[in-house]
Design a protein around this motif. Structure first.
Motif, PDB file in Angstrom:
ATOM      1  N   PRO A 169      -6.725  -2.425   3.198  1.00 58.32           N
ATOM      2  CA  PRO A 169      -6.619  -0.987   3.493  1.00 58.32           C
ATOM      3  C   PRO A 169      -7.983  -0.313   3.432  1.00 58.32           C
ATOM      4  O   PRO A 169      -8.800  -0.610   2.562  1.00 58.32           O
ATOM      5  CB  PRO A 169      -5.692  -0.470   2.378  1.00 58.32           C
ATOM      6  N   CYS A 199       0.854  -1.185   0.000  1.00 57.58           N
ATOM      7  CA  CYS A 199       0.000   0.000   0.000  1.00 57.58           C
ATOM      8  C   CYS A 199       0.890   1.235   0.000  1.00 57.58           C
ATOM      9  O   CYS A 199       1.602   1.503   0.975  1.00 57.58           O
ATOM     10  CB  CYS A 199      -0.906   0.003   1.227  1.00 57.58           C
ATOM     11  N   CYS A 230       1.041   6.054   4.304  1.00 58.44           N
ATOM     12  CA  CYS A 230       0.190   5.035   4.918  1.00 58.44           C
ATOM     13  C   CYS A 230      -0.001   5.396   6.385  1.00 58.44           C
ATOM     14  O   CYS A 230       0.957   5.378   7.160  1.00 58.44           O
ATOM     15  CB  CYS A 230       0.826   3.654   4.792  1.00 58.44           C
ATOM     16  N   LEU A 274      -6.063   1.203   8.187  1.00 59.64           N
ATOM     17  CA  LEU A 274      -4.888   1.697   7.478  1.00 59.64           C
ATOM     18  C   LEU A 274      -5.368   2.483   6.270  1.00 59.64           C
ATOM     19  O   LEU A 274      -6.062   1.939   5.393  1.00 59.64           O
ATOM     20  CB  LEU A 274      -4.000   0.532   7.034  1.00 59.64           C
ATOM     21  N   LEU A 282      -3.015  -4.214   6.630  1.00 65.74           N
ATOM     22  CA  LEU A 282      -2.523  -4.082   5.256  1.00 65.74           C
ATOM     23  C   LEU A 282      -3.252  -5.016   4.303  1.00 65.74           C
ATOM     24  O   LEU A 282      -3.291  -4.781   3.101  1.00 65.74           O
ATOM     25  CB  LEU A 282      -1.016  -4.366   5.237  1.00 65.74           C
TER      26      LEU A 282
END
Length: 234
Positions: A174, A138, A217, A229, A171
């Motif tokens: 997201p 990400c 992030c 996230l 993760l």
């Protein structure tokens, strides 16, 4: 059915690290604090191998191994010892007790996994060309699952096992808000009681680790709900 491995250790953090490492590779695990508990569990569960933690101040590693090798419930199981730095003098006692393999920590996760798979005559993960571990990513933040490695914009990020497990969940999706209970379920063993404040502390540590290497992030706090996230613009 996934191979079941008994992890014999009194170090909760080491157990969490080993458990996560093995479970990512397709194993399941069960903890035991010593030989007595291990043998009791062997009456209920069918283990395929034992990973034995031998700490620097411990003189019981060889004794536990000897008991496991004598008992008909566990005598046929491969036992792999992980010896703490400074405790290398335990090698001889472990060999006399019948240890199948021993390594001095720290050990690369892939080395332990390869040893387990060899002892259990299992193919190496990824040998069929289907499962190769893979990355989660990400905005410059990347996680290599089977290598237990995290990078932010090309720089390695060193995380403890709890923070790694938390980040893996966040993760994986997201933008999704995960409750504290979901985070606890992903990052801690089921037999350990964890409160909301403990989750907040580890999220704070994770935020700090990501701040300098992965500024796009961000772990967002959602009041009365949990954490997510988020990928920031720009």
């Amino acid at each position: 059915m996934k191979p079941l491995v008994l992890i014999c250790s009194q170090d909760a953090e080491l157990y969490m690290f080993l458990s996560h490492t093995l479970e990512v590779d397709g194993f399941t695990t069960e903890p035991a604090g010593g030989a007595k508990e291990a043998l009791a569990l062997a009456e209920e569960r069918e283990f395929q191998a034992v990973v034995l933690d031998c700490g620097p101040a411990s003189i019981t590693g060889s004794a536990i191994c000897a008991r496991l090798k004598r008992d008909p419930r566990t005598c046929g199981l491969p036992v792999i010892a992980l010896i703490a730095p400074g405790a290398e003098n335990q090698h001889l006692g472990l060999l006399k007790a019948g240890i199948d393999e021993s390594f001095v920590r720290p050990i690369a996760p892939a080395k332990l996994l390869d040893c387990l798979r060899a002892k259990l005559a299992l193919p190496k993960r990824g040998s069929n060309g289907v499962e190769n571990g893979g990355w989660l990513s990400c905005s410059g933040l990347e996680m290599k699952l089977d290598a237990h490695r995290v990078r932010g914009n090309g720089h390695d990020i060193h995380l403890g096992p709890i923070e790694f497990n938390l980040l893996r969940l966040l993760l994986g999706t997201p933008g999704k808000v995960f409750t504290r209970d979901e985070l606890i379920g992903a990052a801690w063993p089921p037999n350990i009681h964890v409160g909301a404040r403990t989750v907040d502390v580890h999220i704070s540590r994770l935020r700090k680790a990501l701040k300098d290497t992965s500024p796009r992030c961000v772990i967002r706090t959602v009041r009365s709900a949990g954490y997510s996230l988020e990928e920031m613009d720009g």
